[in-house]
Scaffold this motif. Structure first.
Motif, PDB file in Angstrom:
ATOM      1  N   ILE A  58     -10.244  -8.921  -1.106  1.00  0.00           N
ATOM      2  CA  ILE A  58     -10.735  -7.661  -0.539  1.00  0.00           C
ATOM      3  C   ILE A  58     -10.648  -6.528  -1.556  1.00  0.00           C
ATOM      4  O   ILE A  58     -11.626  -5.818  -1.792  1.00  0.00           O
ATOM      5  CB  ILE A  58      -9.951  -7.281   0.733  1.00  0.00           C
ATOM      6  CG1 ILE A  58     -10.386  -8.156   1.913  1.00  0.00           C
ATOM      7  CG2 ILE A  58     -10.189  -5.802   1.083  1.00  0.00           C
ATOM      8  CD1 ILE A  58      -9.713  -7.829   3.221  1.00  0.00           C
ATOM      9  N   PHE A  59      -9.481  -6.357  -2.196  1.00  0.00           N
ATOM     10  CA  PHE A  59      -9.344  -5.207  -3.091  1.00  0.00           C
ATOM     11  C   PHE A  59     -10.198  -5.352  -4.356  1.00  0.00           C
ATOM     12  O   PHE A  59     -10.646  -4.371  -4.924  1.00  0.00           O
ATOM     13  CB  PHE A  59      -7.876  -4.924  -3.401  1.00  0.00           C
ATOM     14  CG  PHE A  59      -7.219  -4.137  -2.312  1.00  0.00           C
ATOM     15  CD1 PHE A  59      -7.614  -2.823  -2.048  1.00  0.00           C
ATOM     16  CD2 PHE A  59      -6.237  -4.692  -1.512  1.00  0.00           C
ATOM     17  CE1 PHE A  59      -7.036  -2.090  -1.021  1.00  0.00           C
ATOM     18  CE2 PHE A  59      -5.649  -3.959  -0.486  1.00  0.00           C
ATOM     19  CZ  PHE A  59      -6.052  -2.654  -0.250  1.00  0.00           C
ATOM     20  N   PHE A  83       1.118  -3.539  -3.597  1.00  0.00           N
ATOM     21  CA  PHE A  83       2.015  -3.205  -2.483  1.00  0.00           C
ATOM     22  C   PHE A  83       1.905  -4.250  -1.369  1.00  0.00           C
ATOM     23  O   PHE A  83       2.910  -4.775  -0.887  1.00  0.00           O
ATOM     24  CB  PHE A  83       1.656  -1.809  -1.942  1.00  0.00           C
ATOM     25  CG  PHE A  83       2.426  -1.407  -0.729  1.00  0.00           C
ATOM     26  CD1 PHE A  83       3.747  -0.996  -0.828  1.00  0.00           C
ATOM     27  CD2 PHE A  83       1.828  -1.423   0.534  1.00  0.00           C
ATOM     28  CE1 PHE A  83       4.468  -0.617   0.300  1.00  0.00           C
ATOM     29  CE2 PHE A  83       2.537  -1.048   1.661  1.00  0.00           C
ATOM     30  CZ  PHE A  83       3.862  -0.638   1.546  1.00  0.00           C
ATOM     31  N   GLY A  84       0.671  -4.567  -0.968  1.00  0.00           N
ATOM     32  CA  GLY A  84       0.457  -5.521   0.119  1.00  0.00           C
ATOM     33  C   GLY A  84       0.984  -6.913  -0.225  1.00  0.00           C
ATOM     34  O   GLY A  84       1.664  -7.551   0.586  1.00  0.00           O
ATOM     35  N   MET A  94       4.747  -7.006  -0.160  1.00  0.00           N
ATOM     36  CA  MET A  94       5.299  -6.984   1.198  1.00  0.00           C
ATOM     37  C   MET A  94       5.214  -8.365   1.865  1.00  0.00           C
ATOM     38  O   MET A  94       6.170  -8.814   2.491  1.00  0.00           O
ATOM     39  CB  MET A  94       4.561  -5.941   2.051  1.00  0.00           C
ATOM     40  CG  MET A  94       5.017  -4.527   1.793  1.00  0.00           C
ATOM     41  SD  MET A  94       6.789  -4.380   2.125  1.00  0.00           S
ATOM     42  CE  MET A  94       7.113  -2.752   1.487  1.00  0.00           C
ATOM     43  N   ALA A 135      -2.617  -0.583  -4.181  1.00  0.00           N
ATOM     44  CA  ALA A 135      -2.609  -1.034  -2.794  1.00  0.00           C
ATOM     45  C   ALA A 135      -2.477  -2.553  -2.719  1.00  0.00           C
ATOM     46  O   ALA A 135      -1.717  -3.080  -1.897  1.00  0.00           O
ATOM     47  CB  ALA A 135      -3.879  -0.566  -2.080  1.00  0.00           C
ATOM     48  N   TYR A 187      -6.000   3.055  -7.052  1.00  0.00           N
ATOM     49  CA  TYR A 187      -5.918   2.740  -5.630  1.00  0.00           C
ATOM     50  C   TYR A 187      -5.938   1.229  -5.388  1.00  0.00           C
ATOM     51  O   TYR A 187      -5.044   0.692  -4.736  1.00  0.00           O
ATOM     52  CB  TYR A 187      -7.054   3.429  -4.858  1.00  0.00           C
ATOM     53  CG  TYR A 187      -7.208   2.949  -3.435  1.00  0.00           C
ATOM     54  CD1 TYR A 187      -6.187   3.111  -2.505  1.00  0.00           C
ATOM     55  CD2 TYR A 187      -8.383   2.323  -2.997  1.00  0.00           C
ATOM     56  CE1 TYR A 187      -6.325   2.664  -1.193  1.00  0.00           C
ATOM     57  CE2 TYR A 187      -8.532   1.878  -1.699  1.00  0.00           C
ATOM     58  CZ  TYR A 187      -7.500   2.046  -0.798  1.00  0.00           C
ATOM     59  OH  TYR A 187      -7.635   1.588   0.490  1.00  0.00           O
ATOM     60  N   LEU A 220      -5.948 -10.281   0.421  1.00  0.00           N
ATOM     61  CA  LEU A 220      -5.732  -8.961  -0.187  1.00  0.00           C
ATOM     62  C   LEU A 220      -6.349  -8.899  -1.583  1.00  0.00           C
ATOM     63  O   LEU A 220      -6.985  -7.914  -1.954  1.00  0.00           O
ATOM     64  CB  LEU A 220      -4.238  -8.633  -0.233  1.00  0.00           C
ATOM     65  CG  LEU A 220      -3.585  -8.346   1.127  1.00  0.00           C
ATOM     66  CD1 LEU A 220      -2.074  -8.221   0.984  1.00  0.00           C
ATOM     67  CD2 LEU A 220      -4.164  -7.075   1.751  1.00  0.00           C
TER      68      LEU A 220
END
Lengths: 129, 146
Positions: free
Chosen positions: A75-76, A114-115, A118, A111, A107, A72
């Motif tokens: 990627i982000f 958040f990921g 989680m 994002a 964003y 994550l």
């Protein structure tokens, strides 16, 4: 309007010696994405099924949660660098460009946070009863 | 600053002959945008639904895969939407993946000869379509077996 001072004419218009870092970071995160997404695809295809019980147990393992979080981030980060170029190429109005770049940063950071939260919550606390 | 509208401009997209390499470059951008937005948001939804427990995972499946016999109109529409998303995102991912490898190799200085460059560009499409097809077949095979 005059031509302003020398510094005023060039400020915000181009290279401030950060360009090569952007370029190298894009390649490094690309390499990270290559390895981590290949891992994700193979890891998912090796699961016996996609029922909640199975994927929940899968994602709770440290050997899955850690690469998933790294993926994550990679990627982000890559999304931020890539879409930044996209916006710089297609938004010519300075105001719109600034607004889109701000939105992009909100964003990717939102994002990713958040990921990561989680995955970490799941790995630490398990599935809610 | 006043600009002379007849000033000479640097050559732009329009003057180049279209080819596989140009296509690969444009596709790399478009697929990148698709996976960065639709792809990542769907992946995050899936991850959050796993962490949220069996009920939230079931809700994810209802909206994205199959709402079953008691599906509402919205859910059926959503299922079809996500079928297209699944194929689109999957192909976009593989295309960006292989095209990205091509870019990394080109960053090393390799593959600028006209024929080689064109061959690699075409190869990214063959690889991405093959990989997408294989994954879809594998998933379909599993779903029918279950």
């Amino acid at each position: 309007m005059g031509n302003g001072t020398e510094i005023g004419r060039v400020r915000g218009l181009g290279s401030a010696k950060h360009g090569s870092k952007h370029w190298i970071d894009q390649r490094l995160t690309a390499l990270g994405n290559l390895l981590l997404t290949a891992w994700l695809v193979i890891s998912l295809l090796m699961l016996p099924n996609f029922q909640h019980e199975t994927v929940a147990a899968w994602m709770a393992q440290p050997s899955v949660a850690v690469p998933l979080i790294l993926m994550l981030v990679s990627i982000f980060w890559h999304v931020k660098l890539g879409l930044q170029v996209f916006i710089e190429d297609y938004f010519h109005d300075e105001g719109n460009k600034l607004a889109m770049l701000t939105l992009l940063n909100f964003y990717v950071i939102g994002a990713a946070a958040f990921g990561i939260f989680m995955v970490a919550k799941h790995a630490f606390a398990g599935v809610p009863a | 600053m006043a600009q002379n509208p007849n000033r000479p401009l640097s050559p732009h997209l329009g003057i180049y002959q279209k080819g596989a390499h140009m296509m690969a470059s444009i596709t790399h951008r478009i697929t990148g945008f698709v996976i960065a937005t639709v792809g990542m948001l769907t992946l995050l939804w899936w991850i959050a639904s796993i962490a949220g427990g069996a009920e939230s995972y079931a809700s994810f499946q209802t909206w994205t895969i199959d709402a079953g016999k008691e599906a509402t109109g919205w859910q059926t529409a959503s299922n079809w939407f996500f079928r297209f998303v699944a194929v689109g995102v999957l192909w976009s991912f593989f295309q960006h993946f292989f095209s990205g490898i091509r870019h990394l190799l080109m960053d090393l200085g390799a593959g600028y000869e006209l024929k080689t460059n064109r061959t690699w560009a075409i190869a990214t499409y063959i690889a991405s379509i093959t990989a997408t097809g294989l994954v879809l077949l594998y998933v379909a095979n599993r779903m029918m077996g279950a």
